[in-house]
Write an enzyme that holds these catalytic residues in place. Structure first.
Site, PDB file in Angstrom:
ATOM      1  N   PRO A 284       0.840  -1.201   0.000  1.00 30.76           N
ATOM      2  CA  PRO A 284       0.000   0.000   0.000  1.00 30.76           C
ATOM      3  C   PRO A 284       0.878   1.255   0.000  1.00 30.76           C
ATOM      4  O   PRO A 284       1.517   1.571   0.997  1.00 30.76           O
ATOM      5  CB  PRO A 284      -0.810  -0.123   1.287  1.00 30.76           C
ATOM      6  CG  PRO A 284       0.003  -1.023   2.170  1.00 30.76           C
ATOM      7  CD  PRO A 284       0.751  -1.946   1.272  1.00 30.76           C
ATOM      8  N   ASP A 460       5.908   2.226   2.083  1.00 29.63           N
ATOM      9  CA  ASP A 460       5.007   1.093   2.288  1.00 29.63           C
ATOM     10  C   ASP A 460       4.278   1.314   3.613  1.00 29.63           C
ATOM     11  O   ASP A 460       4.895   1.287   4.691  1.00 29.63           O
ATOM     12  CB  ASP A 460       5.818  -0.205   2.324  1.00 29.63           C
ATOM     13  CG  ASP A 460       4.947  -1.448   2.394  1.00 29.63           C
ATOM     14  OD1 ASP A 460       3.769  -1.344   2.768  1.00 29.63           O
ATOM     15  OD2 ASP A 460       5.463  -2.541   2.084  1.00 29.63           O
ATOM     16  N   HIS A 461       2.946   1.502   3.536  1.00 30.20           N
ATOM     17  CA  HIS A 461       2.195   1.850   4.742  1.00 30.20           C
ATOM     18  C   HIS A 461       2.051   0.675   5.709  1.00 30.20           C
ATOM     19  O   HIS A 461       1.608   0.852   6.849  1.00 30.20           O
ATOM     20  CB  HIS A 461       0.800   2.361   4.364  1.00 30.20           C
ATOM     21  CG  HIS A 461       0.332   3.472   5.243  1.00 30.20           C
ATOM     22  ND1 HIS A 461       0.670   3.574   6.575  1.00 30.20           N
ATOM     23  CD2 HIS A 461      -0.468   4.545   5.002  1.00 30.20           C
ATOM     24  CE1 HIS A 461       0.112   4.643   7.114  1.00 30.20           C
ATOM     25  NE2 HIS A 461      -0.592   5.259   6.166  1.00 30.20           N
ATOM     26  N   ARG A 462       2.451  -0.536   5.274  1.00 25.01           N
ATOM     27  CA  ARG A 462       2.478  -1.657   6.223  1.00 25.01           C
ATOM     28  C   ARG A 462       3.643  -1.501   7.186  1.00 25.01           C
ATOM     29  O   ARG A 462       3.593  -1.989   8.324  1.00 25.01           O
ATOM     30  CB  ARG A 462       2.608  -2.976   5.468  1.00 25.01           C
ATOM     31  CG  ARG A 462       1.461  -3.316   4.535  1.00 25.01           C
ATOM     32  CD  ARG A 462       1.768  -4.559   3.721  1.00 25.01           C
ATOM     33  NE  ARG A 462       2.964  -4.380   2.890  1.00 25.01           N
ATOM     34  CZ  ARG A 462       3.474  -5.325   2.108  1.00 25.01           C
ATOM     35  NH1 ARG A 462       2.902  -6.520   2.058  1.00 25.01           N
ATOM     36  NH2 ARG A 462       4.551  -5.084   1.381  1.00 25.01           N
TER      37      ARG A 462
END
Length: 490
Positions: A284, A460-462
């Site tokens: 994401p 990366d939003h993770r």
């Protein structure tokens, strides 16, 4: 007479990279009937990551080549088989069964240049051994025995006193060695539909250069003149009439036919396409932007260029942007991480391997500088210069392309202000450095012309939440606005 037992050994395409699935055969350096030795480079392949030279792991005579140049071969598929002597007659023993079947193989008394002293084997994936010339030595069975007969054959070519100018075109057709050219030049010739064997080399040591390829492509009428020079002019016109000349290079000028051009996607371009799709639809992405006054940084760049300690090194705005980005990551080390999908874990690492996106003729490459966070400014400048030069010359190794943690891409060199960069798979963040432009800017309470750029950070939003990503981007911008922080924050 002592006989020599032989057996055929097959050499499959090895995995020269990490998780390599297939590779394209760029060129063969041997042919059927050639004698090869352990460690001798026999072919050049283009993987999804780099151009790699493959050495043969044993001595013998080429029995068969199973894949032609230009073919894409799966890892594990046999690409060449070699007749290996199992007796005690040595490399110059009786004739091998593969030699008589070799098309165009020389007769027993034909002269062949003696191969130079044995060189060190080439490690797969790491290019040629130092000191190797552009042309590969050829060894043939029985080449050393008829050495005294060598002076008898040179008069034959000299006995062709036909016009000197037309003598050049037949030379490529009669070559026993492939034309010397670097992989990017070969790729260019392939894309333009130019036969390297018909190109007159102007580079040092007879190497074909990019300019030579462009010159050959830009002068198609010369091909019509060449067949007209030999004694049989009547046979030449049917071969290259105008209607048949167009299909020779249909991809060169599609507007001429008004049609479409289809370009096979192989090697690096195919790997890049797959990686970008996987990254865009797996991680994401979040992209944040900041516009910053870099007037002081640009002034520092000019000073560093005059610094004797950095003489001969690659010094530019990208160097200081890289330094600022690395410093921001060191202040927020939790951003230097990767996502472990199998175990559903965030894996953080202490080493910052900084990838530099490089646009090359082979496609987009992202080699990385190992442990860049621990390098001094001069060492970072040297590593950056070597990385870019190696990528442009097509010598980037798979090892240099693996293990990156973050990436920096300089889109400003194309006059672009900003963008939304896609993460390199497996990495946590990528910073895009936009064009530096002079703009009206409020400085010390007054509107003045200042040098301004825009930075874009995708992450990366993770792994990275909005706060952490914002801090990394803000700290990078703060260092570029006030470069003295390179010292105070270090």
């Amino acid at each position: 007479m002592t006989t020599t037992a032989q057996r055929v050994r097959e050499f499959p395409l090895p995995d020269v990279g990490e998780g390599l699935v297939d590779a394209e055969i760029l060129a063969w350096h041997v042919r059927q009937g050639d004698r090869v030795t352990d460690g001798q480079v026999v072919c050049e392949v283009e993987t999804a990551k780099a151009s790699v030279e493959l050495p043969i792991p044993y001595d013998g005579v080429v029995h068969r080549i199973h894949a032609e140049a230009g073919a894409t071969v799966a890892v594990g598929a046999v690409i060449i088989s070699v007749s290996v002597d199992t007796g005690a007659d040595g490399p110059d023993g009786p004739d091998d069964p593969g030699a008589p079947d070799a098309p165009g193989a020389p007769a027993a008394g034909a002269p062949e240049p003696e191969a130079p002293a044995a060189r060190q084997p080439v490690l797969v994936g790491y290019g040629a051994a130092p000191g190797r010339s552009g042309r590969r030595p050829r060894r043939r069975n029985g080449a050393t025995a008829p050495a005294p007969a060598a002076p008898a054959t040179p008069p034959a070519p000299a006995a062709l006193p036909t016009p000197p100018a037309p003598a050049t075109p037949p030379v490529p057709a009669a070559r026993t060695e492939r034309p010397a050219a670097k992989p990017p030049v070969r790729r260019l010739a392939k894309d333009l539909g130019v036969d390297l064997a018909a190109v007159v080399p102007t580079g040092a040591g007879g190497v074909v250069t990019r300019a030579d390829v462009h010159a050959a492509h830009a002068a198609p009428p010369a091909r019509d003149v060449v067949p007209a020079a030999p004694p049989a002019p009547t046979a030449a016109p049917p071969a290259p009439p105008a209607p048949d000349a167009a299909p020779v290079a249909p991809a060169v000028d599609p507007s001429r036919s008004g049609g479409e051009t289809r370009i096979p996607v192989k090697g690096v371009r195919r790997a890049t396409a797959r990686a970008m799709v996987a990254s865009a639809f797996t991680a994401p992405h979040v992209t944040e932007f900041v516009t910053v006054d870099v007037t002081r940084t640009m002034a520092l760049v000019r000073e560093l260029k005059r610094d004797p300690e950095l003489a001969g090194l690659r010094v530019g705005p990208l160097l200081l942007v890289a330094r600022a980005f690395l410093l921001a990551i060191r202040r927020h080390p939790e951003v230097n991480a990767r996502w472990d999908e199998e175990n559903q874990e965030i894996v953080r690492t202490d080493r910052i391997n900084l990838g530099i996106a490089a646009a090359t003729e082979r496609g987009l490459l992202v080699p990385n500088i190992k442990d860049a966070g621990g390098l001094t400014l001069p060492r970072l400048a040297r590593a950056l210069g070597e990385l870019v030069a190696t990528a442009r010359e097509g010598r980037t190794t798979p090892a240099a392309l693996a293990g990156g943690t973050v990436t920096l891409t300089n889109i400003g060199v194309f006059g672009v202000d900003t963008g939304t960069p896609i993460l390199n798979p497996g990495e946590s963040a990528i910073l895009a450095f936009g064009a530096v432009r002079e703009r009206p800017w409020v400085h010390k309470g007054e509107v003045r012309p200042r040098q301004v750029t825009t930075l874009a950070l995708s992450f990366d939003h993770r792994l990275v939440d909005g706060e952490l990503g914002s801090k990394v981007l803000a700290d990078t911008a703060a260092v570029l606005e006030h470069p003295k922080r390179l010292l105070t924050w270090a």
